[in-house]
Scaffold this active site. Sequence first.
Site, mmCIF file in Angstrom:
data_model
loop_
_atom_site.group_PDB
_atom_site.id
_atom_site.type_symbol
_atom_site.label_atom_id
_atom_site.label_comp_id
_atom_site.label_asym_id
_atom_site.label_seq_id
_atom_site.Cartn_x
_atom_site.Cartn_y
_atom_site.Cartn_z
ATOM 1 N N CYS A 392 114.050 -84.035 -9.446
ATOM 2 C CA CYS A 392 114.697 -84.833 -8.406
ATOM 3 C C CYS A 392 113.728 -85.207 -7.266
ATOM 4 O O CYS A 392 112.957 -86.132 -7.423
ATOM 5 C CB CYS A 392 115.966 -84.145 -7.915
ATOM 6 S SG CYS A 392 117.135 -85.342 -7.284
ATOM 7 N N HIS A 518 118.788 -83.304 -13.068
ATOM 8 C CA HIS A 518 118.642 -81.847 -13.002
ATOM 9 C C HIS A 518 118.963 -81.211 -14.357
ATOM 10 O O HIS A 518 120.126 -80.922 -14.642
ATOM 11 C CB HIS A 518 119.621 -81.269 -11.972
ATOM 12 C CG HIS A 518 119.380 -81.733 -10.580
ATOM 13 N ND1 HIS A 518 118.792 -80.926 -9.634
ATOM 14 C CD2 HIS A 518 119.635 -82.914 -9.965
ATOM 15 C CE1 HIS A 518 118.704 -81.600 -8.492
ATOM 16 N NE2 HIS A 518 119.218 -82.799 -8.663
ATOM 17 N N GLU A 520 118.451 -78.272 -15.246
ATOM 18 C CA GLU A 520 118.865 -76.860 -15.122
ATOM 19 C C GLU A 520 120.379 -76.671 -15.230
ATOM 20 O O GLU A 520 120.843 -75.609 -15.621
ATOM 21 C CB GLU A 520 118.346 -76.246 -13.815
ATOM 22 C CG GLU A 520 118.907 -76.816 -12.526
ATOM 23 C CD GLU A 520 118.172 -78.049 -12.030
ATOM 24 O OE1 GLU A 520 117.342 -78.591 -12.782
ATOM 25 O OE2 GLU A 520 118.427 -78.497 -10.901
HETATM 26 N N1 GLN Z 1 116.426 -86.305 -1.255
HETATM 27 C C1 GLN Z 1 116.351 -87.007 -2.509
HETATM 28 C C2 GLN Z 1 117.482 -88.011 -2.671
HETATM 29 O O1 GLN Z 1 118.475 -87.914 -1.993
HETATM 30 C C3 GLN Z 1 116.314 -86.052 -3.676
HETATM 31 C C4 GLN Z 1 117.605 -85.320 -3.852
HETATM 32 C C5 GLN Z 1 117.446 -84.072 -4.692
HETATM 33 O O2 GLN Z 1 116.347 -83.545 -4.838
HETATM 34 N N2 GLN Z 1 118.558 -83.572 -5.201
HETATM 35 O O3 GLN Z 1 117.402 -88.890 -3.483
#
Ligand code: GLN
Length: 553
Positions: A392, A518, A520
């Site tokens: 992410c 994600h 995970e």
């Molecule tokens: N801050 C980033 C976004 O909002 C990544 C979010 C995250 O890592 N879950 O896109």
Amino acid sequence: MHLLLLGPQSMAKFVFVTGGVLSSVGKGIITSSIGKMLQTRGVRVTAIKVDPYVNVDAGTMNPYMHGEVYVTMDGGETDLDLGWYERFLDLNLTMNSNITTGMVYQTVIEKERNGDYLGHCVQIVPHVTNEIKRRIRHVAGESKVDVVLTECGGTVGDIEGLPFLEAIRQMRLEEGFENTLYVHVALVPILDVTGEMKTKPLQHSVNELRRIGIQPDTIVARSRKMIEDEARRKIALFGTIPENAVFCSYNVKTIYEVPLNLDKQGMGAFIVDRLQVQGQEPEWSKWKSFVETVLKPRHSIKILLVGKYAGLTDSYVSMSEAFRHAGAKCQTEVAVNYVESERFEKHPEELETLRDYDGIFVPYGFGPRGSSGKIVAIQYARENDIPFLGICYGFQLAVVEFARNVCRLESADSTEINPSTSFPVIDLMPEQHKVKVKGATMRLGSHKILVKRGTLAHSLYKSEEIIERHRHRFEVNPTYISTLEKGGLVFSGRSIDGKRMEVLELPGKIFFLASQYHGEFRSRPGKPDPEYYGFVKACLDRKLGESRLRLNS
Ligand code: GLN
């Protein structure tokens, strides 16, 4: 009229888990373990977490204070205990499995504003408690299981938990004795000085529960060691339950041992008997072999998590479990060390310590704090060919790093960090520009991804189409895709419409991969997530390769 509001009766039975003495004693693991003991006997289960806080969901909570926000496939931003239920029980739950005070009140107030209460005075009992029961029963109906487990967050005696305890108290009356079971989990401390086990706090918490009208059917003493006979006798006597209804969850090397230990003490048989559910002989072989590989690994690797919430490991719990699952598949213990990324901003010389690790991992994150530290760590991993996995924010910052240092867009940035950058390689998604409200407004939950053939991602997933869970507001700015690709970055996974970049990789490196989603959240014991597995395997192969080289020289 009153009964009509309760909705249709489901066939499911209900197990309620309450906690005493203090929170964080592992109720989530015990609830999951109860589910596992039932599941290994062929009983179909699901689980609910009740959170008495007033937030509507966990999405607006700081991971530093509350731990990770777990994301369900339908885009619920939930308590991290749902992660334990999903991992232990191999389920894909929906957002309905997390019930908060905020949600309950929101519905009740909306109904009141609609005039649905027909002029009645709207009260905690029965209107709020009815809404709680409706939500629990809705999950029973939706999931069509034999047993619904409901874990009540917090500790018995908390003011905010009272309506929930009142609701589950009423459910015994409405569902019947043989269809409901109350499990109380409480800490039994051992005094340092005398080594004595103290059951008094537990007795007080049982008294508090009884004051509310709930008599537990079984008690799980949470202690450092197996409880002694004397402590068991006292718990049974003062808890008014037979001694064979007292169980102990003691400290173990891996939490995946907990269901095995409770079952050995007879808890699974006790519950099946008490609830009169058809249960076959428990089948533990797969679970046991997973636990054995976790306990007796043949290899070990050391990876560094460069994060923003490194002080609270609960902030990354699904990630560290994904490493455990991936490690078990290659009989490897994955030691995850945590470092606050800001360290590398204040002490750039410490970047050299990255060499001591078999892999570098940059997890999710929000906001500018610590982002430069993550970017330099990614650069170090790329330039020194240390296996790298980004998730992410880790994916987005890998794009920023590549744009700056390879594509020579020197001031490239994410607009989350620098809104006025001249090269916004990561920018708000178009639909996010107008959004002002914070709760549940990110791109959330499962979305399909097309994986490009012939890439590392394809070799990991062995499929051209995958479905993964998301939680983000920003993404790769389409304007820069061709520049990044010309520089050598491969986007090996994209959204179905081809517009959103989902996976990146760098051919020619040992392992350099990151994803916008994600992985995970889909990792389970015995079924590791492909991106985590690929990373762990690459770290291990590199380490074994290197140690072989050293032996030969
Ligand atoms: N801050 C980033 C976004 O909002 C990544 C979010 C995250 O890592 N879950 O896109």
